[in-house]
Motif scaffolding. Structure first.
Motif, short mmCIF file in Angstrom:
data_model
loop_
_atom_site.label_atom_id
_atom_site.label_comp_id
_atom_site.label_asym_id
_atom_site.label_seq_id
_atom_site.Cartn_x
_atom_site.Cartn_y
_atom_site.Cartn_z
N ASP A 47 -9.90 2.83 1.98
CA ASP A 47 -10.00 2.32 3.36
C ASP A 47 -10.51 3.42 4.27
O ASP A 47 -11.29 3.19 5.20
N LYS A 92 0.81 -1.23 0.00
CA LYS A 92 0.00 0.00 0.00
C LYS A 92 0.85 1.28 0.00
O LYS A 92 0.38 2.33 -0.44
N THR A 143 -7.34 -1.18 14.87
CA THR A 143 -6.78 -1.29 13.51
C THR A 143 -5.57 -2.22 13.49
O THR A 143 -4.81 -2.21 12.54
N THR A 144 -5.38 -3.00 14.56
CA THR A 144 -4.31 -4.01 14.57
C THR A 144 -4.89 -5.35 14.10
O THR A 144 -6.11 -5.52 14.10
N ALA A 158 -3.66 0.83 8.05
CA ALA A 158 -5.09 1.00 8.32
C ALA A 158 -5.31 2.03 9.43
O ALA A 158 -6.25 2.84 9.37
N GLY A 159 -4.44 2.02 10.43
CA GLY A 159 -4.53 3.00 11.51
C GLY A 159 -4.39 4.42 10.98
O GLY A 159 -5.11 5.33 11.39
N GLN A 181 -15.12 0.10 1.71
CA GLN A 181 -13.95 0.41 0.87
C GLN A 181 -14.09 -0.25 -0.50
O GLN A 181 -13.74 0.34 -1.52
N MET A 222 -16.60 -1.88 7.12
CA MET A 222 -15.53 -1.11 6.48
C MET A 222 -15.08 -1.79 5.19
O MET A 222 -14.84 -1.14 4.17
N ASN A 233 -0.59 2.86 20.39
CA ASN A 233 0.13 1.86 19.59
C ASN A 233 1.19 1.16 20.42
O ASN A 233 1.77 1.74 21.32
N ARG A 286 6.21 4.79 16.53
CA ARG A 286 5.35 4.76 15.33
C ARG A 286 4.05 5.53 15.60
O ARG A 286 3.55 6.25 14.75
N GLY A 321 -0.44 1.42 11.92
CA GLY A 321 0.03 0.94 10.62
C GLY A 321 -0.79 1.60 9.51
O GLY A 321 -1.39 2.66 9.71
N VAL A 375 -10.90 -5.77 11.94
CA VAL A 375 -10.69 -7.19 11.60
C VAL A 375 -12.05 -7.76 11.18
O VAL A 375 -13.05 -7.54 11.86
N TYR A 376 -12.10 -8.44 10.03
CA TYR A 376 -13.40 -8.95 9.58
C TYR A 376 -13.45 -10.48 9.50
O TYR A 376 -14.48 -11.03 9.11
N THR A 383 4.18 0.20 19.56
CA THR A 383 5.48 0.86 19.42
C THR A 383 5.25 2.37 19.46
O THR A 383 4.67 2.96 18.53
N MET A 426 -7.52 -11.67 14.89
CA MET A 426 -7.82 -12.19 13.55
C MET A 426 -7.57 -13.70 13.50
O MET A 426 -6.71 -14.21 14.22
#
Ligand SMILES: NC(=O)c1ccc[n+]([C@@H]2O[C@H](COP(=O)([O-])OP(=O)(O)OC[C@H]3O[C@@H](n4cnc5c(N)ncnc54)[C@H](OP(=O)(O)O)[C@@H]3O)[C@@H](O)[C@H]2O)c1
Length: 276
Positions: A104, A68, A188-189, A131-132, A246, A242, A150, A155, A129, A217-218, A152, A193
């Protein structure tokens, strides 16, 4: 029927074997009687793949993990929002001119605004990341205050500083303890999943029944995070909302027709349920 006039669209990523995008888009094309086909391309050589897309006059493609961000350097134009986010998930090919978009972001925002007003609210974004970033910029643009939590910290701080660069003072970093001050929490992590369905990005002790809780997560459709939130009485939004949002925006960019969202939703759910 596929013939010499069929327009080709698809998704590039790696791995791609579990993508539900082909089922969703092909159901929509078939429903509207459009002569398009949507394929999944497992790509190791992005440079070669983009050259191939141009050479074969592929109408457009979605971009997923891990490309992406990398795809940006191959594009002729990038939509303003995608540029801000720094990630593209949809590319449209107009006679060799490749334009990148980030659907997204609108997919997430549309799912949220169907359940909650964002302006003036604090939205906690768990994860920083790709998506976040899309969620954080989308809700900031709607006038929300963004609390980035987050794993980290550096980030998370990077995301806060880029959001504040466009929407001054609208984002800050926080911890799980700060979630009590948020109205909305968005995971958004990838935590929770398939196949690690026992995981949750936010322990139940940090949730309040007043929170609106969204998990992007879907797979599974109902994650442990959403189950915990539901058990407290929270309003919840699953990741399929979502995902279909998208996908519908991408579909409209590819073929210029209004997407049949109900058909897309049914195709995604049917496939996900068949995999349980
Ligand atoms: N519903 C939809 O339409 C949709 C659209 C896009 C993506 N997604 C889903 O969103 C998820 C994230 O995608 P992405 O592209 O943003 O991935 P990414 O760029 O790799 O970012 C992942 C983020 O999650 C955090 N993270 C990863 N594992 C973690 C763990 N065990 N504990 C805590 N934090 C963790 C990372 O934190 P660090 O910075 O510490 O590494 C990072 O902030 C994926 O599951 C993807 O399928 C859904």
């Amino acid at each position: 029927m596929i013939d010499s006039k069929t327009k080709v669209v698809g998704v590039v990523g790696k791995p791609i074997g579990h993508s539900v995008s082909p089922a969703m888009h092909n159901a929509a094309f078939s429903n509207l009687g459009l002569n398009y086909v949507y394929l999944a391309f497992e790509v190791s050589d992005l440079d070669g793949a983009i050259g191939g897309m141009r050479a074969l006059d592929v109408r457009g493609f979605n971009v997923t993990i891990p490309y992406k961000v990398d795809v940006l350097k191959y594009l002729d134009e990038v939509d303003g929002l995608a540029k801000m986010i720094g990630a593209v998930n949809t590319v449209v090919n107009d006679d060799g001119m490749l334009t990148g978009y980030n659907t997204d972001c609108s997919g997430a925002v549309d799912a949220l605004v169907s359940k909650v007003k964002l302006k003036g609210r604090t939205v906690a974004v768990i994860g920083a990341g790709g998506a976040g970033r899309a969620v954080a910029f989308g809700v900031a643009e709607m006038g929300a205050h963004v609390l980035v939590v987050n794993r980290t910290l550096s980030r998370g701080e990077g995301l806060v500083s880029s959001v504040n660069g466009f929407f001054a003072g609208s984002a800050e970093c926080g911890t799980m303890d700060d979630l009590k001050d948020a109205s909305v929490i968005v995971n958004t992590t990838p935590v929770g999943m398939m196949p690690d369905v026992g995981g949750t990005p936010v322990l139940k002790k940090f949730l309040r029944k007043t929170h609106v809780v969204m998990d992007i997560v879907y797979n599974p459709v109902e994650t442990r995070f959403l189950r915990d939130a539901k058990s407290l009485g929270c309003v919840t939004i699953n990741g399929v909302e979502m995902f279909v949002g998208q996908g519908a925006k991408s579909f409209e960019l590819f073929c210029g027709k209004k997407a049949p969202k109900g058909v897309m939703w049914d195709a995604v759910l049917k496939l996900l349920v068949s995999r349980v």
